[in-house]
Design an enzyme around this catalytic site. Structure first.
Site, PDB file in Angstrom:
ATOM      1  N   ASP A  37       0.867  -1.182   0.000  1.00 22.77           N
ATOM      2  CA  ASP A  37       0.000   0.000   0.000  1.00 22.77           C
ATOM      3  C   ASP A  37       0.903   1.231   0.000  1.00 22.77           C
ATOM      4  OD1 ASP A  37      -2.394   1.590   0.314  1.00 22.77           O
ATOM      5  OD2 ASP A  37      -1.796   1.912   2.389  1.00 22.77           O
ATOM      6  N   SER A  38       0.310   2.379  -0.289  1.00 22.60           N
ATOM      7  CA  SER A  38       1.073   3.620  -0.245  1.00 22.60           C
ATOM      8  C   SER A  38       1.537   3.942   1.181  1.00 22.60           C
ATOM      9  CB  SER A  38       0.208   4.762  -0.770  1.00 22.60           C
ATOM     10  OG  SER A  38      -0.999   4.819  -0.035  1.00 22.60           O
ATOM     11  N   CYS A  49      -3.865  -0.810  -1.985  1.00 17.57           N
ATOM     12  CA  CYS A  49      -4.145   0.600  -2.267  1.00 17.57           C
ATOM     13  C   CYS A  49      -5.137   0.727  -3.433  1.00 17.57           C
ATOM     14  CB  CYS A  49      -2.830   1.276  -2.641  1.00 17.57           C
ATOM     15  SG  CYS A  49      -2.982   3.009  -3.051  1.00 17.57           S
ATOM     16  N   GLU A 103      -5.290   9.398   9.559  1.00 17.20           N
ATOM     17  CA  GLU A 103      -3.875   9.337   9.959  1.00 17.20           C
ATOM     18  C   GLU A 103      -3.608  10.122  11.231  1.00 17.20           C
ATOM     19  OE1 GLU A 103      -1.138   9.788   6.746  1.00 17.20           O
ATOM     20  OE2 GLU A 103      -2.073   8.124   5.682  1.00 17.20           O
ATOM     21  N   CYS A 137     -11.205   3.562  -0.684  1.00 17.89           N
ATOM     22  CA  CYS A 137      -9.880   4.007  -0.231  1.00 17.89           C
ATOM     23  C   CYS A 137      -9.550   3.202   1.019  1.00 17.89           C
ATOM     24  CB  CYS A 137      -9.923   5.504   0.086  1.00 17.89           C
ATOM     25  SG  CYS A 137      -8.421   6.132   0.860  1.00 17.89           S
ATOM     26  N   HIS A 141      -8.228   3.867   3.761  1.00 17.28           N
ATOM     27  CA  HIS A 141      -8.443   4.461   5.082  1.00 17.28           C
ATOM     28  C   HIS A 141      -9.911   4.446   5.530  1.00 17.28           C
ATOM     29  CE1 HIS A 141      -4.506   5.935   4.042  1.00 17.28           C
ATOM     30  NE2 HIS A 141      -4.359   6.551   5.202  1.00 17.28           N
TER      31      HIS A 141
HETATM   32  N1  DGL Z   1      -3.924   3.996  -0.056  1.00 17.89           N
HETATM   33  C1  DGL Z   1      -4.590   5.052  -0.780  1.00 17.89           C
HETATM   34  C2  DGL Z   1      -5.829   4.502  -1.472  1.00 17.89           C
HETATM   35  O1  DGL Z   1      -6.416   3.514  -1.067  1.00 17.89           O
HETATM   36  C3  DGL Z   1      -4.947   6.215   0.126  1.00 17.89           C
HETATM   37  C4  DGL Z   1      -3.754   7.030   0.620  1.00 17.89           C
HETATM   38  C5  DGL Z   1      -2.958   7.667  -0.509  1.00 17.89           C
HETATM   39  O2  DGL Z   1      -3.437   8.646  -1.133  1.00 17.89           O
HETATM   40  O3  DGL Z   1      -1.885   7.184  -0.775  1.00 17.89           O
HETATM   41  O4  DGL Z   1      -6.222   5.053  -2.469  1.00 17.89           O
END
Ligand code: DGL
Length: 259
Positions: free
Chosen positions: A7-8, A71, A150, A182, A184
């Site tokens: 993931d990012s 992600c 976050e 997303c 989060h």
């Molecule tokens: N992990 C990203 C997503 O699910 C969210 C956070 C980011 O912008 O990197 O799109």
């Protein structure tokens, strides 16, 4: 047998948590690219490059049998690219989430919230339309929800306001199902359910499990290894990690460190 998840940053731990619950006897490796987060506002080329680096790191260091792109933004932009470059199964979250949304909706009106990139890519829109062209789809970019999670502002008034700001216009269109597009957003499930108790929420982390099962042969090991890797150390990551998956070993890595 091993599954790699990337993931990012932190958000993908919502997906990792569900995988941990479902694959007790499989080795599980998570890579959060915390040094380069967010991906949500970056170009397709950059997201593809970062995604390939993360994938190669997991493949070369941990011999994973299957790769999960936790992600949503990377799933939206880099899934086909990674499939063309890698010779192990690659699973993104968009198609499983779209399938679940099409299954959940009774009035055929679905809402999608996600990062700027995910919504602009129309990935969920196209995937849902491919399943059922009659479903009406309404989308909203909801970037503020990422930093709020976050910051740990999970049940905070400011988060309630942001949730309403992004979801109310979709509810006004009459949606009965909302895709949490997303990583989060599943953390905000409780607060979204309190404000909109009649909405059916699609959490892609649950939707991908059967897709992973179909890629892996059955494994008989007693208990798999678990390791979480990050490209940077952040307090936010540690806090959310503790909240979602407890005390799994955490290690900082440099993506150039390939064995
Ligand atoms: N992990 C990203 C997503 O699910 C969210 C956070 C980011 O912008 O990197 O799109």
């Amino acid at each position: 047998m091993a599954i790699g998840v990337f993931d990012s940053g932190i958000g993908g731990l919502t997906v990792f948590r569900t995988i941990i619950k479902n694959f007790k006897d499989t080795d599980l490796y998570y890579l959060g690219d915390t040094a380069r987060v967010p991906y949500g506002n970056k170009s397709k080329d950059t997201i593809c490059r970062y995604s390939l680096e993360c994938s190669n790191f997991l493949i070369n260091n941990y011999q994973i049998d299957c790769l999960v792109i936790a992600c949503n933004t990377a799933s939206s932009f880099a899934l086909d690219f990674l499939k063309s470059k890698l010779n192990i199964p690659v699973i993104g979250v968009v198609e499983p989430g779209a399938q679940l949304a099409a299954k959940f909706t009774e009035n055929k009106k679905v809402g999608i919230i996600g990062t700027i990139g995910t919504i602009k890519s129309n990935s969920y829109y196209n995937a849902i339309k491919k399943i059922d062209n009659k479903i009406e789809i309404y989308q909203n970019q909801s970037p503020l929800l990422v930093p709020l999670v976050e910051e740990g502002r999970i049940e905070h008034e400011i988060t309630r306001l942001a949730v309403k700001e992004y979801i109310a216009p979709l509810v006004e269109k009459g949606i009965d199902t909302l895709v949490l597009g997303c990583t989060h957003y599943p953390v905000l499930k409780n607060i979204i359910e309190k404000i909109y108790p009649n909405l059916k929420l699609v959490d892609s982390s649950e939707a991908i499990i059967p897709y992973i099962v179909s890629c892996l042969p059955t494994d008989k090991r007693e208990e798999g290894k678990r390791l979480i890797l990050t490209t940077d150390e952040t307090e936010a990551f540690n806090a959310l990690k503790h909240r979602l998956v407890g005390d799994i070993k955490l290690q900082k890595v440099d993506l150039k460190e390939i064995i």
